[in-house]
Design a protein around this motif. Structure first.
Motif, PDB file in Angstrom:
ATOM      1  N   ASP A 237       0.858  -1.183   0.000  1.00 53.10           N
ATOM      2  CA  ASP A 237       0.000   0.000   0.000  1.00 53.10           C
ATOM      3  C   ASP A 237       0.899   1.238   0.000  1.00 53.10           C
ATOM      4  O   ASP A 237       2.114   1.135  -0.193  1.00 53.10           O
ATOM      5  N   ALA A 238       0.332   2.413   0.214  1.00 53.84           N
ATOM      6  CA  ALA A 238       1.117   3.650   0.306  1.00 53.84           C
ATOM      7  C   ALA A 238       0.319   4.706   1.037  1.00 53.84           C
ATOM      8  O   ALA A 238      -0.910   4.631   1.129  1.00 53.84           O
ATOM      9  N   GLU A 239       1.029   5.701   1.547  1.00 54.41           N
ATOM     10  CA  GLU A 239       0.371   6.743   2.339  1.00 54.41           C
ATOM     11  C   GLU A 239      -0.116   7.897   1.463  1.00 54.41           C
ATOM     12  O   GLU A 239       0.534   8.274   0.483  1.00 54.41           O
ATOM     13  N   ARG A 240      -1.262   8.426   1.840  1.00 58.24           N
ATOM     14  CA  ARG A 240      -1.765   9.617   1.179  1.00 58.24           C
ATOM     15  C   ARG A 240      -1.055  10.837   1.755  1.00 58.24           C
ATOM     16  O   ARG A 240      -0.976  11.015   2.976  1.00 58.24           O
ATOM     17  N   LEU A 241      -0.525  11.661   0.885  1.00 58.96           N
ATOM     18  CA  LEU A 241       0.225  12.828   1.315  1.00 58.96           C
ATOM     19  C   LEU A 241      -0.714  13.960   1.752  1.00 58.96           C
ATOM     20  O   LEU A 241      -1.795  14.133   1.186  1.00 58.96           O
ATOM     21  N   GLU A 242      -0.276  14.713   2.724  1.00 56.47           N
ATOM     22  CA  GLU A 242      -1.067  15.859   3.168  1.00 56.47           C
ATOM     23  C   GLU A 242      -1.055  16.975   2.134  1.00 56.47           C
ATOM     24  O   GLU A 242      -2.035  17.706   1.989  1.00 56.47           O
ATOM     25  N   LYS A 243       0.059  17.102   1.413  1.00 58.75           N
ATOM     26  CA  LYS A 243       0.180  18.122   0.374  1.00 58.75           C
ATOM     27  C   LYS A 243       0.624  17.446  -0.917  1.00 58.75           C
ATOM     28  O   LYS A 243       1.352  16.455  -0.892  1.00 58.75           O
ATOM     29  N   PRO A 244       0.199  17.958  -2.071  1.00 56.51           N
ATOM     30  CA  PRO A 244       0.596  17.361  -3.339  1.00 56.51           C
ATOM     31  C   PRO A 244       2.116  17.337  -3.504  1.00 56.51           C
ATOM     32  O   PRO A 244       2.816  18.253  -3.053  1.00 56.51           O
ATOM     33  N   LEU A 245       2.604  16.309  -4.162  1.00 53.10           N
ATOM     34  CA  LEU A 245       4.039  16.164  -4.370  1.00 53.10           C
ATOM     35  C   LEU A 245       4.437  17.008  -5.583  1.00 53.10           C
ATOM     36  O   LEU A 245       4.556  16.526  -6.701  1.00 53.10           O
ATOM     37  N   LEU A 246       4.661  18.276  -5.295  1.00 52.10           N
ATOM     38  CA  LEU A 246       5.018  19.272  -6.291  1.00 52.10           C
ATOM     39  C   LEU A 246       6.288  19.992  -5.839  1.00 52.10           C
ATOM     40  O   LEU A 246       6.744  19.764  -4.707  1.00 52.10           O
ATOM     41  N   PRO A 247       6.887  20.839  -6.660  1.00 54.09           N
ATOM     42  CA  PRO A 247       8.078  21.571  -6.225  1.00 54.09           C
ATOM     43  C   PRO A 247       7.867  22.224  -4.870  1.00 54.09           C
ATOM     44  O   PRO A 247       6.838  22.868  -4.632  1.00 54.09           O
ATOM     45  N   GLY A 248       8.824  22.041  -3.969  1.00 60.87           N
ATOM     46  CA  GLY A 248       8.724  22.548  -2.609  1.00 60.87           C
ATOM     47  C   GLY A 248       8.393  21.463  -1.596  1.00 60.87           C
ATOM     48  O   GLY A 248       8.647  21.634  -0.399  1.00 60.87           O
ATOM     49  N   HIS A 249       7.830  20.354  -2.072  1.00 60.76           N
ATOM     50  CA  HIS A 249       7.535  19.240  -1.173  1.00 60.76           C
ATOM     51  C   HIS A 249       8.839  18.559  -0.768  1.00 60.76           C
ATOM     52  O   HIS A 249       9.789  18.493  -1.546  1.00 60.76           O
ATOM     53  N   ALA A 250       8.877  18.033   0.443  1.00 61.91           N
ATOM     54  CA  ALA A 250      10.098  17.389   0.957  1.00 61.91           C
ATOM     55  C   ALA A 250      10.538  16.204   0.098  1.00 61.91           C
ATOM     56  O   ALA A 250      11.730  15.890   0.028  1.00 61.91           O
ATOM     57  N   TYR A 252       9.929  15.927  -3.205  1.00 57.88           N
ATOM     58  CA  TYR A 252      10.005  16.288  -4.622  1.00 57.88           C
ATOM     59  C   TYR A 252      11.426  16.150  -5.137  1.00 57.88           C
ATOM     60  O   TYR A 252      12.397  16.552  -4.488  1.00 57.88           O
ATOM     61  N   ASN A 253      11.548  15.569  -6.322  1.00 56.08           N
ATOM     62  CA  ASN A 253      12.842  15.436  -6.995  1.00 56.08           C
ATOM     63  C   ASN A 253      12.598  15.743  -8.464  1.00 56.08           C
ATOM     64  O   ASN A 253      11.896  14.999  -9.149  1.00 56.08           O
ATOM     65  N   GLU A 254      13.149  16.826  -8.933  1.00 58.96           N
ATOM     66  CA  GLU A 254      12.875  17.270 -10.304  1.00 58.96           C
ATOM     67  C   GLU A 254      13.369  16.273 -11.346  1.00 58.96           C
ATOM     68  O   GLU A 254      12.932  16.309 -12.502  1.00 58.96           O
ATOM     69  N   GLU A 255      14.252  15.359 -10.948  1.00 58.55           N
ATOM     70  CA  GLU A 255      14.776  14.371 -11.881  1.00 58.55           C
ATOM     71  C   GLU A 255      13.955  13.082 -11.892  1.00 58.55           C
ATOM     72  O   GLU A 255      14.286  12.137 -12.630  1.00 58.55           O
ATOM     73  N   GLN A 256      12.901  13.021 -11.080  1.00 59.15           N
ATOM     74  CA  GLN A 256      12.094  11.807 -10.991  1.00 59.15           C
ATOM     75  C   GLN A 256      10.624  12.127 -11.252  1.00 59.15           C
ATOM     76  O   GLN A 256      10.140  13.194 -10.864  1.00 59.15           O
ATOM     77  N   PRO A 257       9.891  11.185 -11.858  1.00 55.26           N
ATOM     78  CA  PRO A 257       8.434  11.330 -11.913  1.00 55.26           C
ATOM     79  C   PRO A 257       7.875  11.346 -10.488  1.00 55.26           C
ATOM     80  O   PRO A 257       8.456  10.723  -9.578  1.00 55.26           O
ATOM     81  N   SER A 258       6.779  12.036 -10.289  1.00 58.21           N
ATOM     82  CA  SER A 258       6.233  12.152  -8.936  1.00 58.21           C
ATOM     83  C   SER A 258       5.895  10.798  -8.341  1.00 58.21           C
ATOM     84  O   SER A 258       6.097  10.566  -7.144  1.00 58.21           O
ATOM     85  N   ARG A 259       5.396   9.889  -9.161  1.00 58.75           N
ATOM     86  CA  ARG A 259       5.042   8.567  -8.642  1.00 58.75           C
ATOM     87  C   ARG A 259       6.273   7.816  -8.151  1.00 58.75           C
ATOM     88  O   ARG A 259       6.211   7.056  -7.182  1.00 58.75           O
ATOM     89  N   MET A 260       7.398   8.009  -8.801  1.00 59.41           N
ATOM     90  CA  MET A 260       8.634   7.357  -8.369  1.00 59.41           C
ATOM     91  C   MET A 260       9.107   7.930  -7.040  1.00 59.41           C
ATOM     92  O   MET A 260       9.489   7.184  -6.125  1.00 59.41           O
ATOM     93  N   SER A 261       9.113   9.252  -6.915  1.00 53.69           N
ATOM     94  CA  SER A 261       9.536   9.883  -5.660  1.00 53.69           C
ATOM     95  C   SER A 261       8.623   9.455  -4.517  1.00 53.69           C
ATOM     96  O   SER A 261       9.080   9.184  -3.400  1.00 53.69           O
ATOM     97  N   TRP A 262       7.345   9.387  -4.793  1.00 54.51           N
ATOM     98  CA  TRP A 262       6.364   8.935  -3.796  1.00 54.51           C
ATOM     99  C   TRP A 262       6.622   7.489  -3.405  1.00 54.51           C
ATOM    100  O   TRP A 262       6.628   7.137  -2.224  1.00 54.51           O
TER     101      TRP A 262
END
Length: 370
Positions: A237-250, A252-262
Motif C-alpha cells: 500500500d502507500a500513504e496519502r500525502l497531506e500536500k501534493p508532491l510538487l516543487p517545494g515538497h520534501a 520532490y525530486n525534479e529528476e524523478q516522476p512524482s510517482r517514483m519519488s512517492w
C-alpha cells in the motif's frame, strides 16, 4: 502451493544504511516470513572486491544462511533498465551481466530473476514493441538453456518509460511467448498508475474508483485462464500525502516522476491505515487470490524512507510490521495460514574462514549473536 508470506531483503533496511543481511534475515524468520526476495545489492555488499568469484562466494553464504533460518529465496531482483536499449553495445554488456546473475541465482537456489520495466529516459531506450519483446525473449531463451530452467518475472513500474500498466506488461509477456517468462503483479505499481496521483490535491486520478473496477475486471478476464504465468505477487500500500508532491515538497525530486519519488518514500505494508494507507489494495488482492484463484508467494516489497534510518531497531520494526500485515491479509481474505516448513539445515564442510563455507560459518555466528 498455498499462499505464503515473503518480503524483499531491502525492505528491512538498506545495506548502505548499515543494516546487515544476517540481521535482516533473522528478523524475517522471527516474524514468520517464509520467503525472501533477494535484492542483488545485499549480495554485492557482502563481496569485497566485487569480482564474479567473490559475488558467487557471497551467494553461497546467503543461501546457506537462509537455509539455517528456514527461509526460501524466491527470486533475485531487480535486473533493471534492460529492455529496448538504443546503444546495442550496452545491450551486449547487460547480456554478459545476466550470465553472472543466472549463476548467482543457481547458487542461491532460486529459479526466478525479476525484471522491472525500464524507466530510463527516451533518449537512451526505445518504445519499439518488437525490440522490447525481442530483448526479453533473449533473456527467456537464456533461461531455457539452463538446468534447471531459470524463469523471468516481468513487472510494470507505475512510472515506466513505455510499460507502466499491468496490461502493457501482460501484453509483452504474451508476445514473448516463452514458458519461463511470466509476470510479477504488484498491487502498488498497479494502483499507483490507475488510482493514485501524488501530485494531485485529492491523491487520486479522476474517476479513480471506476478505473480500478474496470481494470480489475479485465485483470481477472485476461489472466485467470493463464494464472500459472503469475510467478509471484507483491502486496503493498502507500500513504496519502497531506500536500501534493510538487516543487517545494520534501519528497520532490525534479529528476524523478512524482510517482517514483512517492514510491521511494511512502510505500506502506498492507492494512496500515494508521500510517495513512489509502489504496484499494484489498480489492486487487482479492481479485488475484480469490477470483483468479492464484496461489504462491505473496511478498511485501516496501520502499519507504524508514529503510534509510541507521538505528539498529528499524530492522525488527519493519519485520514485525510485515508480519502483522500478512496476518491481516490472511484474515481479510480468509486465506489459509500455513506453518513454516521444517528446517533444511546448513550445508558445507570446509572450515577455513576465506572459503564460501567459512564465510557462512561467520554469518551463522552473527545470527546467533542477535
Amino acid at each position: 502451493m498455498p499462499c505464503r508470506p515473503a518480503i524483499s531483503s531491502m525492505s528491512l533496511g538498506r545495506c548502505y544504511a548499515g543494516h546487515t543481511l544476517a540481521h535482516k534475515l533473522a528478523m524475517a524468520a522471527k516474524y514468520n516470513l517464509h520467503g525472501i526476495e533477494l535484492f542483488y545489492e545485499d549480495v554485492a555488499a557482502l563481496a569485497s572486491p566485487q569480482t564474479p568469484s567473490d559475488i558467487l562466494a557471497a551467494a553461497t553464504y546467503v543461501q546457506t544462511l537462509c537455509a539455517s533460518l528456514n527461509l526460501e529465496i524466491i527470486c533475485l531482483q531487480p535486473f533493471m533498465h534492460y529492455e529496448g536499449l538504443l546503444d546495442r553495445s550496452k545491450h551486449a554488456e547487460r547480456i554478459e551481466e545476466m550470465e553472472l546473475w543466472i549463476e548467482v541465482a543457481k547458487v542461491l537456489g532460486t529459479d526466478i530473476i525479476q525484471v522491472p520495466s525500464t524507466f530510463l529516459s527516451k533518449d537512451v531506450c526505445s518504445g519499439d514493441r518488437e525490440l522490447i519483446v525481442s530483448d526479453l525473449r533473449e533473456l527467456a531463451d537464456m533461461g531455457l538453456r539452463q538446468t534447471p530452467t531459470i524463469r523471468f518475472a516481468y513487472e510494470s513500474l507505475g512510472w515506466g518509460t513505455y510499460v507502466d500498466t499491468w496490461e502493457q506488461c501482460w501484453a509483452i509477456v504474451v508476445a514473448v511467448d516463452r514458458p519461463n517468462f511470466g509476470i510479477c503483479l504488484d498491487t502498488f505499481n498497479i494502483l499507483c498508475r490507475i488510482y493514485a496521483d501524488p501530485s494531485s490535491p485529492t491523491g487520486c486520478v479522476p474517476n479513480a474508483d471506476a478505473e480500478v473496477a474496470a481494470s480489475i475486471q479485465r485483470l481477472v478476464q485476461q489472466i485467470k485462464p493463464h494464472k500459472e504465468k503469475i510467478f509471484f505477487l507483491q502486496v503493498v500500500d502507500a500513504e496519502r500525502l497531506e500536500k501534493p508532491l510538487l516543487p517545494g515538497h520534501a519528497f520532490y525530486n525534479e529528476e524523478q516522476p512524482s510517482r517514483m519519488s512517492w514510491s521511494r518514500n511512502c510505500r506502506l505494508f498492507y492494512g496500515e491505515k494508521d500510517k495513512g494507507a489509502y489504496l484499494p489494495v484489498k480489492k486487487v488482492a482479492h481479485a488475484i487470490l480469490k477470483e483468479i484463484g492464484w496461489e504462491g508467494w505473496c511478498s511485501m516489497e516496501l520502499f519507504n524512507r524508514a529503510m534509510e534510518r541507521k538505528d539498529h531497531g528499524v530492522v525488527e520494526e519493519l519485520a514485525s510490521r510485515a508480519g502483522a500485515s500478512w496476518i491481516k491479509l490472511v484474515a481479510d481474505l480468509d486465506l489459509d495460514l500455513i506453518e513454516r516448513p521444517s528446517s533444511r539445515g546448513v550445508s558445507g564442510s570446509r572450515k577455513d574462514s576465506t572459503s564460501p563455507a567459512g564465510v557462512v560459518k561467520k554469518g551463522v555466528e552473527e545470527v546467533a549473536r542477535l
